[in-house]
Write a protein that holds these residues in place. Structure first.
Motif, mmCIF file in Angstrom:
data_model
loop_
_atom_site.group_PDB
_atom_site.id
_atom_site.type_symbol
_atom_site.label_atom_id
_atom_site.label_comp_id
_atom_site.label_asym_id
_atom_site.label_seq_id
_atom_site.Cartn_x
_atom_site.Cartn_y
_atom_site.Cartn_z
ATOM 1 N N ARG A 150 -42.832 41.118 85.150
ATOM 2 C CA ARG A 150 -42.144 40.842 83.530
ATOM 3 C C ARG A 150 -41.003 39.948 83.683
ATOM 4 O O ARG A 150 -40.890 39.010 82.339
ATOM 5 C CB ARG A 150 -42.047 42.048 83.240
ATOM 6 C CG ARG A 150 -43.115 43.135 82.735
ATOM 7 C CD ARG A 150 -42.700 44.191 82.009
ATOM 8 N NE ARG A 150 -42.105 45.385 82.896
ATOM 9 C CZ ARG A 150 -42.781 46.336 83.440
ATOM 10 N NH1 ARG A 150 -44.087 46.338 83.188
ATOM 11 N NH2 ARG A 150 -42.052 47.246 84.254
ATOM 12 N N LYS A 151 -40.234 39.859 84.579
ATOM 13 C CA LYS A 151 -38.987 38.920 84.742
ATOM 14 C C LYS A 151 -39.405 37.452 84.779
ATOM 15 O O LYS A 151 -38.888 36.606 84.055
ATOM 16 C CB LYS A 151 -38.046 39.384 85.535
ATOM 17 C CG LYS A 151 -36.777 38.661 85.635
ATOM 18 C CD LYS A 151 -35.966 38.932 84.603
ATOM 19 C CE LYS A 151 -35.186 40.170 84.455
ATOM 20 N NZ LYS A 151 -34.365 40.347 83.232
ATOM 21 N N VAL A 152 -40.456 37.448 85.650
ATOM 22 C CA VAL A 152 -41.041 36.023 85.855
ATOM 23 C C VAL A 152 -41.599 35.655 84.247
ATOM 24 O O VAL A 152 -41.386 34.501 83.967
ATOM 25 C CB VAL A 152 -42.203 35.981 86.902
ATOM 26 C CG1 VAL A 152 -42.952 34.660 86.885
ATOM 27 C CG2 VAL A 152 -41.373 36.228 88.346
ATOM 28 N N LYS A 153 -42.285 36.350 83.633
ATOM 29 C CA LYS A 153 -42.837 35.948 82.644
ATOM 30 C C LYS A 153 -41.909 35.615 81.182
ATOM 31 O O LYS A 153 -42.308 35.166 80.324
ATOM 32 C CB LYS A 153 -43.885 36.857 81.912
ATOM 33 C CG LYS A 153 -45.203 37.128 83.111
ATOM 34 C CD LYS A 153 -46.322 38.113 82.512
ATOM 35 C CE LYS A 153 -46.801 37.556 81.126
ATOM 36 N NZ LYS A 153 -48.040 38.491 80.684
ATOM 37 N N GLU A 154 -40.749 36.194 81.475
ATOM 38 C CA GLU A 154 -39.696 36.052 80.418
ATOM 39 C C GLU A 154 -39.543 34.657 80.429
ATOM 40 O O GLU A 154 -38.876 33.905 79.486
ATOM 41 C CB GLU A 154 -38.514 36.885 80.800
ATOM 42 C CG GLU A 154 -38.536 38.522 80.529
ATOM 43 C CD GLU A 154 -37.199 39.034 80.697
ATOM 44 O OE1 GLU A 154 -36.408 38.475 81.029
ATOM 45 O OE2 GLU A 154 -37.303 40.293 80.740
ATOM 46 N N HIS A 155 -39.506 33.949 81.486
ATOM 47 C CA HIS A 155 -39.209 32.546 81.422
ATOM 48 C C HIS A 155 -40.474 31.557 80.705
ATOM 49 O O HIS A 155 -40.487 30.213 80.784
ATOM 50 C CB HIS A 155 -39.028 31.970 82.713
ATOM 51 C CG HIS A 155 -37.911 32.431 83.281
ATOM 52 N ND1 HIS A 155 -36.658 31.813 83.279
ATOM 53 C CD2 HIS A 155 -37.627 33.690 83.967
ATOM 54 C CE1 HIS A 155 -35.815 32.550 83.977
ATOM 55 N NE2 HIS A 155 -36.419 33.516 84.432
ATOM 56 N N THR A 156 -41.549 32.282 80.424
ATOM 57 C CA THR A 156 -42.844 31.487 79.785
ATOM 58 C C THR A 156 -42.333 30.722 78.450
ATOM 59 O O THR A 156 -41.809 31.429 77.685
ATOM 60 C CB THR A 156 -43.995 32.469 79.653
ATOM 61 O OG1 THR A 156 -44.260 33.341 80.945
ATOM 62 C CG2 THR A 156 -45.356 31.597 79.169
ATOM 63 N N SER A 157 -42.690 29.563 78.486
ATOM 64 C CA SER A 157 -42.356 28.678 77.352
ATOM 65 C C SER A 157 -43.852 28.417 76.387
ATOM 66 O O SER A 157 -44.811 28.490 77.135
ATOM 67 C CB SER A 157 -41.999 27.415 77.908
ATOM 68 O OG SER A 157 -41.845 26.390 76.741
#
Length: 284
Positions: A150-157
């Motif tokens: 989830r923390k990685v996906k917070e960076h999804t643009s």
């Protein structure tokens, strides 16, 4: 557009497809590659990105104030993950099992439970070759991968194209990684194991209502059962990659397919075009 790259089983070639697609699209606009296979991230082996930012990933776990605790056991009763137990006059907290839901503290009648942060992994951000790169790494011995995913996906643009490299299987980390995708590429191989696990992955994506297509890797070996299954289920086979010694040698040396064999760039551009058509057709 968000494209996830997944598979029912490991070793099918997700990393080969994800990195090649990202590098192929790097000259066409903003491209992100997010490695959500946090238990064994290896996109960096091929991308060789320069890491410019790192952040810790933590989850809240219970801390018991023994001076206020009456050992009533309500915290243990409410914890569906068995991360907390009350034995006589002792409260045992198994932090590795805790999912950080906070139910034990919320329902403690004495207000004896607070929360403290426990690090479970790290997220690293960088870039290489026109690709914005994010990867997560779960700490060794940890069992809870979804918080790092989830923390990685917070960076999804939402600008440009985001490619998410998903862990193999159909468990919680996979669900967490593919949720919100516009399209999912399922990488498989023409073997009985490949077919069995492909069917499981397709069932998962249908429950999540995410459209999918198949990339058949190591084509030419095994049998045609995967292709027959895709035909029956009306799942498009968008690309086939043959079993090829040169491809295997490049992979073993950490060289992306589209860099070692540039002629494959056109194939990956066509693959992206098919994905884009499927996504636009679905949105009409």
């Amino acid at each position: 557009m968000i494209i996830s790259v997944a598979s029912g089983k490991g070793g099918t070639g997700k990393t080969l497809v994800a990195t090649s697609l990202a590098l192929t699209l790097s000259g066409t606009g903003k491209v992100q590659l997010l490695d959500c296979d946090v238990e064994e991230p290896n996109d960096q082996v091929f991308l060789k990105a320069t890491i410019t930012q790192s952040e810790s990933v933590s989850i809240p776990v219970p801390r018991v104030d023994k001076s206020r605790c009456t050992y009533c056991g309500k915290c243990a009763e409410v914890c569906v993950y068995h991360a907390i137990a009350v034995v006589k006059q002792v409260v045992l907290v198994f932090a590795e099992l805790c999912h950080g839901c906070g139910a034990c503290g919320y329902l403690c009648p004495e207000g004896a439970i607070s929360e403290e942060e426990r690090e479970v992994g790290v997220v690293e951000v960088g870039g290489s070759g026109g690709v914005d790169f994010v990867q997560g790494r779960l700490n060794v011995g940890e069992a809870q991968a979804p918080p790092v995913v989830r923390k990685v996906k917070e960076h999804t643009s939402r600008e440009g194209t985001a490619i998410i490299d998903v862990s193999p299987g159909t468990s919680c980390p996979v669900v967490t990684a593919v949720e919100g995708s516009d399209f999912c590429l399922l990488v498989t191989e023409p073997t009985p194991f490949g077919l069995n696990d492909l069917a499981l992955a397709v069932e998962l994506l249908r429950k999540l209502d995410i459209p999918c297509g198949v990339v058949l890797n190591r084509a030419g070996v095994g049998d045609r059962q995967v292709e027959e299954y895709c035909s029956r289920e009306r799942i498009p086979v968008l690309m086939s990659i043959p079993l090829n010694t040169q491809i295997a040698v490049l992979y073993s040396r950490g060289i992306p397919l589209v860099e070692g064999m540039p002629e494959w760039r056109q194939s990956f551009l066509k693959l992206f075009g098919k994905i884009r058509e499927a996504v636009f057709a679905r949105s009409r």
